[in-house]
Structures are given as C-alpha cells and as structure tokens.
Design an enzyme around this catalytic site. Structure first.
Site, PDB file in Angstrom:
ATOM      1  N   SER A 146       0.839  -1.200   0.000  1.00  0.00           N
ATOM      2  CA  SER A 146       0.000   0.000   0.000  1.00  0.00           C
ATOM      3  C   SER A 146       0.880   1.259   0.000  1.00  0.00           C
ATOM      4  O   SER A 146       1.694   1.445  -0.901  1.00  0.00           O
ATOM      5  CB  SER A 146      -0.949  -0.041   1.194  1.00  0.00           C
ATOM      6  OG  SER A 146      -1.965   0.930   1.077  1.00  0.00           O
ATOM      7  N   ASP A 239      -9.431  -4.156  -5.746  1.00  0.00           N
ATOM      8  CA  ASP A 239      -8.810  -3.033  -5.041  1.00  0.00           C
ATOM      9  C   ASP A 239      -8.885  -1.757  -5.879  1.00  0.00           C
ATOM     10  O   ASP A 239      -8.348  -1.723  -6.987  1.00  0.00           O
ATOM     11  CB  ASP A 239      -7.352  -3.392  -4.753  1.00  0.00           C
ATOM     12  CG  ASP A 239      -6.573  -2.293  -4.059  1.00  0.00           C
ATOM     13  OD1 ASP A 239      -7.195  -1.308  -3.621  1.00  0.00           O
ATOM     14  OD2 ASP A 239      -5.337  -2.440  -3.944  1.00  0.00           O
ATOM     15  N   HIS A 269      -7.654  -5.181  -1.405  1.00  0.00           N
ATOM     16  CA  HIS A 269      -6.440  -4.448  -1.056  1.00  0.00           C
ATOM     17  C   HIS A 269      -5.735  -5.105   0.128  1.00  0.00           C
ATOM     18  O   HIS A 269      -6.341  -5.363   1.160  1.00  0.00           O
ATOM     19  CB  HIS A 269      -6.797  -2.996  -0.712  1.00  0.00           C
ATOM     20  CG  HIS A 269      -5.598  -2.141  -0.429  1.00  0.00           C
ATOM     21  ND1 HIS A 269      -4.706  -1.766  -1.414  1.00  0.00           N
ATOM     22  CD2 HIS A 269      -5.140  -1.581   0.728  1.00  0.00           C
ATOM     23  CE1 HIS A 269      -3.767  -1.007  -0.884  1.00  0.00           C
ATOM     24  NE2 HIS A 269      -3.997  -0.891   0.415  1.00  0.00           N
TER      25      HIS A 269
END
Length: 312
Positions: A146, A239, A269
């Site tokens: 991320s 995601d 995600h």
C-alpha cells in the site's frame, strides 16, 4: 487456522464503517489497523529485536531457520498515517521466511504528525547507513504494501537520482503510487470490502501537505522508471488502488524496466495480511518471497539452499 474467502470479506466489510469514519479519529483507526494486521502471525521460532538505524527505530525480524541470506527492508502500509513496524512484523516475517532473508521493518514517521518528505528522507538515511555499515546492495531487496509500496518505489527513485547504489530488487504489494488522483477525489470505486475512494481522499492530503501531489517522491507512478532494479508487483482485482499499478506497468514498459506483475482477481487491497487465514494470501506471499530471492546473486542463493539442506 483457515477461513473461507467469503467470511474474511464479510469481516472486513463489517469493519469498514468505523474504520472509514472520521469520528473514530487517527488513534482509533491506528488501533483498528493494528487488530487487522495482527492476523498475520510470524512463523514459530521467529526472533525479533528492536534496533536503531540512522535515528529510526527498526524491528529486526529473523526467520526461524539459521539460513537467512540477504536483507529485506520492509516498508509497512497504512496510508502514511496508520500502521507500525510492530504491527506489520508478522507479514514481514512471513515474507522474510519465504525469501530466506532477515527483515528490517522501519518505523518511519507518520502523517499527520509528519508530512512528505520526512518518511522518504528517513528511508534514504536508513538504507544509506546499511551500505555504510558494509551491507552489499546486491543482497538487499526493498518491499512494501500500500503506502509502503509507493514509498518503496519513491525510495528507489531517490536513491538512483542521488547516485546511491540500488538494491537487487523491489517488491510492491498493492502499491499506493498515485496520490494526485486522491487529492483530486477522482479515484473510482471497485468491490473492495474495506477500502473506499473517500478514505484515500481523506488521507492523501495529510501526507502531501503543500507539496505537488504529482511529485515522484509522493506519487511515483508519475516518475521515471529508467534504471530501476527489477520490480515484482502483486495487485488485487477488487482493489480501487490497483489502478496505480496499471500506471506503473505502463511506465515500466516505456523505460524497459523489468516488471513481474501478478494480479489476483477477486481479492482485495492488502489481502496478504490474511496470510495465516487464506490460501490465496499464503500463495501470494510465498510467490513474492521466492521471486525476490531469485534476484540475489547466485552465490547467495546457493548458500541459502545449502544451509536449508543441512538444517533438515
């Protein structure tokens, strides 16, 4: 313990309202993310040590086998505001074990207390200190998920531009690499059970501050990928942040940068955090670790395989 994908998806969906609510506050959401990341447990026998490198607190993670060869610098996710080295050390330990490396997980400064470029400069300092202490960059890989994935790519660009020897490879897990689209509130929604575009739109400005959100140090998807190390990237089909990976892929093609991109359709995600619950996450983490290890020098890989054979 193993759970069905539908059950994990349902749990994340239930966590979405409080996790996305500003009323929960930064501290509350940091606590919530710590609970979610706790699902990734380190392999039994993993050893942890708190060290300081270039003034930054770092979790040193040693896999259970004495066969570690190479160093994995793991940059944790959390929108540059949440997450911690301790909270992500389980995932880092799983990836380090798969790669046969010792992991270092830095506690870089987070927003809103620290904005860009504080975290980036801290990571340049940590990496540079490792080289000063004698680490061979050819036996180092940098990975992150991320925001940590975006920071990994931004760090590599900064090292290249400053003439600092680059690591052997980069690992990107669902990288958040285009904060400009979030500052503009233009990210489309997909079927992710936890992450919605308004969350990215909330956190991005807190990290960007008054800087240009399209600056490569913030949004490396707009940067030049020329002469970067090989990139191993994994993304999830549901995601909304996966659009950033598509931009990275286009940029890598334009610059002839080696990219191995594996997309997991039907996943969300950072599903890698459920490595101890989902077979899909276990497969992804194992694949990423092995792929990163393949970029180490041949002698390092041979030494690792020999030590593993002796330890059996």
């Amino acid at each position: 313990m193993r759970l069905r994908k539908s059950i994990v998806r349902g749990i994340l969906r239930c966590a979405r309202p409080p996790f996305g609510s500003p009323r929960t506050g930064v501290v509350g959401r940091r606590m919530m993310l710590a609970l979610l990341t706790a699902a990734a447990r380190a392999p039994r026998g993993t050893r942890f040590q708190r060290v300081t490198i270039a003034g930054v607190q770092v979790e040193q993670v040693r896999p259970p086998h004495a066969a570690a060869s190479g160093t994995l610098i793991y940059l944790h996710g959390g929108a540059y505001a949440l997450g911690s080295a301790k909270g992500y050390r389980g995932l880092a330990a799983q990836l380090a074990a798969a790669a046969g490396m010792t992991a270092l997980v830095p506690d870089y400064s987070r927003a809103p207390e620290a904005r860009y470029p504080v975290a980036l400069e801290q990571m340049v300092a940590v990496y540079s200190r490792l080289l000063e202490d004698g680490h061979d960059p050819n036996t180092i890989v940098i990975a992150g998920d991320s925001a940590g994935g975006g920071l990994t790519l931004a760090l590599a660009m900064a090292l290249r531009d400053r003439g600092i020897a680059l690591p052997a490879a980069l690992g990107l897990i669902c990288p958040w690499a285009d904060l400009a689209v979030d500052v503009a509130e233009e990210r489309p929604a997909l079927r992710d059970p936890l992450i919605l575009p308004f969350m990215c739109a909330e956190w991005a400005p807190r990290y960007v501050g008054s800087s240009d959100p399209r600056a490569p140090g913030i949004s490396p998807a707009y940067g030049d990928m020329t002469d970067l190390p090989p990139i191993v990237m994994q993304t999830a089909g549901d995601d909304p942040i996966s659009a950033d990976a598509e931009k990275i892929e286009i940029a890598c093609t334009a610059s002839n940068t080696a990219l191995d991109h594996r997309r997991f359709d039907g996943m969300w995600h950072d599903f890698h955090l459920q490595v101890c619950l989902l077979p899909e996450a276990r497969d992804a983490v194992t694949d990423l670790g092995l792929n990163l290890r393949s970029h180490l020098p041949a002698e390092s890989r041979d030494l690792l395989n020999h030590r593993k054979a002796v330890s059996r």
